[in-house]
Write an enzyme that holds these catalytic residues in place. Structure first.
Site, PDB file in Angstrom:
ATOM      1  N   ASP A 134      21.246  35.349  -4.767  1.00 44.12           N
ATOM      2  CA  ASP A 134      22.627  35.247  -4.308  1.00 44.12           C
ATOM      3  C   ASP A 134      22.945  33.977  -3.508  1.00 44.12           C
ATOM      4  O   ASP A 134      23.958  33.325  -3.746  1.00 44.12           O
ATOM      5  CB  ASP A 134      22.985  36.490  -3.489  1.00 44.12           C
ATOM      6  N   ASN A 155      36.238  40.495 -14.773  1.00 47.58           N
ATOM      7  CA  ASN A 155      36.244  40.630 -13.309  1.00 47.58           C
ATOM      8  C   ASN A 155      35.217  39.719 -12.639  1.00 47.58           C
ATOM      9  O   ASN A 155      34.960  39.834 -11.448  1.00 47.58           O
ATOM     10  CB  ASN A 155      35.992  42.080 -12.907  1.00 47.58           C
ATOM     11  N   CYS A 188      34.605  42.970 -23.358  1.00 49.10           N
ATOM     12  CA  CYS A 188      35.842  43.254 -22.622  1.00 49.10           C
ATOM     13  C   CYS A 188      37.021  43.418 -23.595  1.00 49.10           C
ATOM     14  O   CYS A 188      37.951  44.186 -23.333  1.00 49.10           O
ATOM     15  CB  CYS A 188      36.163  42.126 -21.637  1.00 49.10           C
ATOM     16  N   ARG A 295      27.989  38.125   8.767  1.00 49.07           N
ATOM     17  CA  ARG A 295      28.920  37.242   9.477  1.00 49.07           C
ATOM     18  C   ARG A 295      29.134  37.667  10.922  1.00 49.07           C
ATOM     19  O   ARG A 295      29.946  37.091  11.628  1.00 49.07           O
ATOM     20  CB  ARG A 295      30.260  37.205   8.738  1.00 49.07           C
TER      21      ARG A 295
END
Length: 377
Positions: A134, A155, A188, A295
């Site tokens: 990531d 998406n 999709c 965060r």
């Protein structure tokens, strides 16, 4: 070295250590992605959280000069919470997105990739590897798509045939020339449900995201949130699942394959009011193990304040007044004033007017004016 045999052994071992899906990709330049990223830059659609240059994100050999192939892995996570507590009047709760349920997935996937790396080293001592989850330079989704893990949906998520889009992704660049797998066919079709359902219009079109409008990004920012997005956030404390939950490919997809990803309901759907006074230590103890804490507490507290305004929770007025008057952070004071105005009780408006007499920060005063402005609506 019989690389075909080694590939089969890697696949078998991956199942032993709890990797739900594994695929292999070439290290060719991600040309289509490169063009798309440059276009994203031109349109200012990037979030700012991206790592590396466009070249580093699309050219594996820049990260590992001797690169010969990429191994992509996927681990499925749950879409439904067992025994989820109810959000009730006077006892409202916020929500963390599904990708933040359970233990931080970065740690879990790094553990799997480390085990995979140790296995490869044992089999092939001269192996070179570079693993990412990531936060690395390579785009996880582009690698997973090329490796046949799934297709890239409208998406902007990887949609697997088995688990839908409820998967975490990681990859390992290696100097072993594994044969590449075939990509999965995009299915999709003409479905546009996710694009139409996006609360902020962040999905500009199928496969193109303006990250600056995406609620998943907005909930992680630390500054004042633009008014147009405050009413869209609802009770979201971190992330957004809308484009996943509406996807027909995710219907009835709910996998509880890893104990690490099982959510603690009191953590992933916490009471809002206690978040307003939580200490740094308490925040770290309660939320530190989940991905949504990265965060710090400020964005979570700001979002909790907005959620209480969204619910027009009058039982939170005293807590919000205290924050507006005493909190040292302008964003928290100002957002509290705005939410007090949204709640709209007489005591709230009186408290805003009183606080304005002592407030010196221009941004906070502006938010106080906006809070008082709700009286006119």
């Amino acid at each position: 070295m019989d690389y075909k045999q080694l590939k089969e052994e890697v696949i078998a071992y991956s199942k032993e250590i709890g990797i739900d899906k594994i695929g292999f990709a070439s290290v060719d330049v991600f040309g289509e992605l490169k063009a798309r990223l440059k276009r994203q830059e031109e349109l200012s659609y990037q979030s700012g959280f991206e790592k590396g240059t466009v070249e580093e994100r699309t050219e594996p050999s820049r990260l590992l000069p001797e690169a010969q192939s990429i191994i992509s892995i996927a681990l499925a996570y749950p879409s439904k919470m067992k025994d989820a507590p109810k959000s009730k009047k006077g006892d409202r709760r916020g929500i963390f997105c599904r990708a933040s349920w359970g233990q931080d997935y970065h740690d879990v996937l790094r553990d799997r990739l480390q085990k995979l790396g140790e296995f490869l080293t044992e089999k092939f001592p001269e192996v070179s590897i570079k693993s990412m989850v990531d936060t690395g330079e390579l785009a996880d989704r582009a690698v997973a798509e090329r490796a046949g893990i799934g297709f890239s949906g409208k998406n902007c998520a990887i949609i697997t045939p088995e688990f839908g889009s409820y998967v975490y992704l990681g990859e390992m660049v290696t100097n072993i020339p594994f044969e590449a797998d075939e990509p999965v066919e995009d299915s999709c079709g003409d479905c546009n449900i996710c694009v139409d359902a996006c609360p902020t219009g962040a999905l500009v079109q199928g496969g193109q995201l303006d990250a600056n409008k995406c609620i998943a990004f907005l909930t992680q920012t630390k500054d004042f949130l633009a008014d147009e997005y405050r009413v869209k956030i609802g009770n979201r404390l971190y992330g957004c699942d809308t484009c996943q939950t509406v996807c027909p490919k995710n219907k009835k997809k709910d996998f509880h394959l890893h104990e690490e990803f099982e959510p603690d309901p009191e953590v992933t759907k916490p009471r809002l009011k206690p978040l307003l006074s939580i200490s740094n230590r308490e925040f770290k103890e309660q939320f530190g193990p989940i991905a949504g804490s990265w965060r710090g507490k400020k964005p979570i507290q700001r979002n909790a304040i907005l959620a209480l305004g969204h619910y027009k929770d009058e039982t939170a007025v005293d807590d919000l007044i205290r924050l507006m008057k005493e909190d040292p952070r302008p964003v928290i004071r100002g957002t509290a004033a705005w939410s007090l105005g949204k709640i709209g009780s007489p005591g709230a408006y009186e408290a805003i007017e009183a606080a304005m007499e002592k407030e010196s920060d221009e941004q906070v005063l502006f938010e106080m004016e906006k809070g008082l402005g709700f009286q006119l609506n």
